[in-house]
Design a protein around this motif. Structure first.
Motif, PDB file in Angstrom:
ATOM      1  N   VAL B 176      23.370  42.858  67.823  1.00  0.00           N
ATOM      2  CA  VAL B 176      21.926  42.615  67.922  1.00  0.00           C
ATOM      3  C   VAL B 176      21.234  43.349  66.775  1.00  0.00           C
ATOM      4  O   VAL B 176      21.599  44.483  66.452  1.00  0.00           O
ATOM      5  N   CYS B 177      20.257  42.690  66.161  1.00  0.00           N
ATOM      6  CA  CYS B 177      19.497  43.309  65.071  1.00  0.00           C
ATOM      7  C   CYS B 177      18.012  43.058  65.292  1.00  0.00           C
ATOM      8  O   CYS B 177      17.575  41.897  65.319  1.00  0.00           O
ATOM      9  N   ASP B 178      17.241  44.115  65.478  1.00  0.00           N
ATOM     10  CA  ASP B 178      15.793  43.998  65.712  1.00  0.00           C
ATOM     11  C   ASP B 178      15.483  42.999  66.815  1.00  0.00           C
ATOM     12  O   ASP B 178      14.598  42.164  66.696  1.00  0.00           O
ATOM     13  N   GLY B 179      16.235  43.082  67.902  1.00  0.00           N
ATOM     14  CA  GLY B 179      15.974  42.257  69.075  1.00  0.00           C
ATOM     15  C   GLY B 179      16.647  40.904  69.073  1.00  0.00           C
ATOM     16  O   GLY B 179      16.728  40.240  70.103  1.00  0.00           O
ATOM     17  N   LEU B 180      17.156  40.472  67.916  1.00  0.00           N
ATOM     18  CA  LEU B 180      17.754  39.139  67.811  1.00  0.00           C
ATOM     19  C   LEU B 180      19.275  39.235  67.964  1.00  0.00           C
ATOM     20  O   LEU B 180      19.917  40.052  67.314  1.00  0.00           O
ATOM     21  N   VAL B 181      19.844  38.395  68.820  1.00  0.00           N
ATOM     22  CA  VAL B 181      21.295  38.382  69.001  1.00  0.00           C
ATOM     23  C   VAL B 181      21.926  37.642  67.829  1.00  0.00           C
ATOM     24  O   VAL B 181      21.773  36.434  67.697  1.00  0.00           O
ATOM     25  N   LEU B 182      22.634  38.374  66.962  1.00  0.00           N
ATOM     26  CA  LEU B 182      23.221  37.745  65.777  1.00  0.00           C
ATOM     27  C   LEU B 182      24.561  37.092  66.072  1.00  0.00           C
ATOM     28  O   LEU B 182      24.907  36.081  65.481  1.00  0.00           O
TER      29      LEU B 182
END
Lengths: 285, 285
Positions: B176-182
């Motif tokens: 996860v990066c800044d709330g977004l599931v990568l």
């Protein structure tokens, strides 16, 4: 609700906007293509419209207003932009706080915010299937091949995992083979996911000679269905075929088919099924 | 429960079996390494033991029985085999119906079935942390860098997604990066997932110069914790570092650290955090 007078097609990348523009031209309906540069296909240049960068939202809305559009449809692929290098106009800058607040919440939240800005600007926002009915996925087997009962089980499992992944706004695609979840789509996209399935060790997956497993694409349960419905096209069949999958399944009424005839022809040629499942068919399985 | 007399180390691939064998040799505890060929590391040849193919389960159990083992630990990586080409002995063939029935249910189901066969054969099955206590992940920051409150939010989100993914027996890792599931890990493994994060478009991820995002590994909620606990090592830090991540987090008490000192040194050198979260810390966030 009465139909719109003129449709603004806000076009990202890929073939779907081109198919829609050709459909509108053939049926003689008034339309205007607001091409998002640089991702919109060059094939759209032949249609009435104008090009603007992603961040020039005020100018794009003004283009459509001057062309007489009262409704818009947002279609085609748009990658998450680098906010730091994007060029904005004044109207877009006024929208930024709402868009930036939505960005970390996931793709669906971001797209809902974009859609809300278009409604706030006075446009009616429609789903592409309102302008082109036969683009929506139908139920049952589309081509010559039908899934077996074992493959229907894989479809049901993949559809359940896709619903759960979608509930977290992660992605829309899942690959299952003989009950085992091979891949879950997140930011890499469907093609990226299928390419990695092709690289998995042979025992867990199929091959073009001995097809096994299924790709399922399904809208997120939380999804605003006027935008970003899962889409399949000929390339989806080709990439799934190269990954050794036996077929592709989508939610009937919850996915878009770009050039359905070509999809069916490609699937038939590869001996693959394309199947539209109903939610009750998979959620109760 | 009283401690075992002699421990059979059933060793798959990777460094963890080597670390355990070296630990047992240093502490002077009786042990025997049942190397699964060809995946077991050649470094294990220096220890008391024997090599057998994956399918020769009867012979392997006989080796351990003759060596005097009363307990076993199953550690190291074992890829799903191609049943059609694997060589089996009679005892293994008798276990096949149970193993084949478990295979489509997921990795955890399969490993539970393998474990049950060892118990049925009279071995006590222990978790690796019973033989080497400090291999289990501790709570809090391990090295010089601690996660920020924003990074703790990413850890909590990734941990929730990992719990959900694990509940379907899909995988243990999430980025996860800044709330977004990568990315969500399935059959490609943690390294494969991290390599594709490194290939995502720049706007959604970090870089080694400007680190963003976190890898979380967590046991499946359904997991038999004596086998297949999520494992991190120096390579995990290196691969996560190359993907531009800010750090790695695991569930305290629910993950294994291979050569913890080297993990911390690598993370400190890269300016990354390694963090052990407690379930209550993330599930209530």
């Amino acid at each position: 609700m009465s139909r719109w007078r003129k449709l603004g097609v806000i076009a990202g990348g890929g073939e779907l906007p081109v198919v829609l523009a050709e459909h509108l031209a053939q049926t003689g309906e008034p339309y205007f293509v607001a091409r998002i540069s640089p991702m919109a296909s060059a094939a759209l240049d032949a249609h009435p419209g104008a090009s603007r960068g992603l961040g020039l939202m005020g100018a794009r809305m003004q283009d459509m207003r001057e062309a007489g559009c009262d409704a818009v449809v947002l279609i085609g692929q748009v990658a998450r932009p680098d906010i730091a290098t994007l060029e904005f106009d004044d109207a877009a800058r006024a929208m930024l706080p709402a868009l930036l607040a939505a960005m970390p919440k996931g793709d669906d939240a971001l797209l809902r915010a974009v859609l809300a800005e278009h409604e706030r600007a006075g446009f009616r926002v429609i789903g592409v299937e309102e302008a082109m009915a036969d683009v929506l996925a139908s139920a049952g087997a589309w081509g010559a091949v039908s899934p077996t009962s074992a493959q229907l089980k894989d479809i049901a499992k993949a559809a359940k995992v896709a619903a759960m992944s979608g509930a977290f706004d992660i992605g829309q695609g899942v690959v299952v083979c003989d009950g085992l979840v091979l891949a879950v789509e997140a930011q890499e996209g469907t093609d990226g996911m299928l390419r990695r399935v092709a690289e998995l060790p042979q025992p867990v997956r199929g091959t073009p000679d001995k097809r096994r497993g299924v790709l399922v694409k399904r809208p997120k349960p939380i999804q605003e269905r006027r935008i970003d419905l899962p889409t399949i096209g000929v390339r989806t069949i080709e990439t799934a075929g190269a990954a050794g999958l036996a077929g592709v399944a989508v939610e009937a009424g919850g996915a878009l088919a770009v050039r359905r005839d070509a999809i069916v022809a490609a699937a038939n040629a590869a001996g693959m099924f394309v199947y539209g499942f109903t939610p009750s068919e998979v959620d109760e399985a």
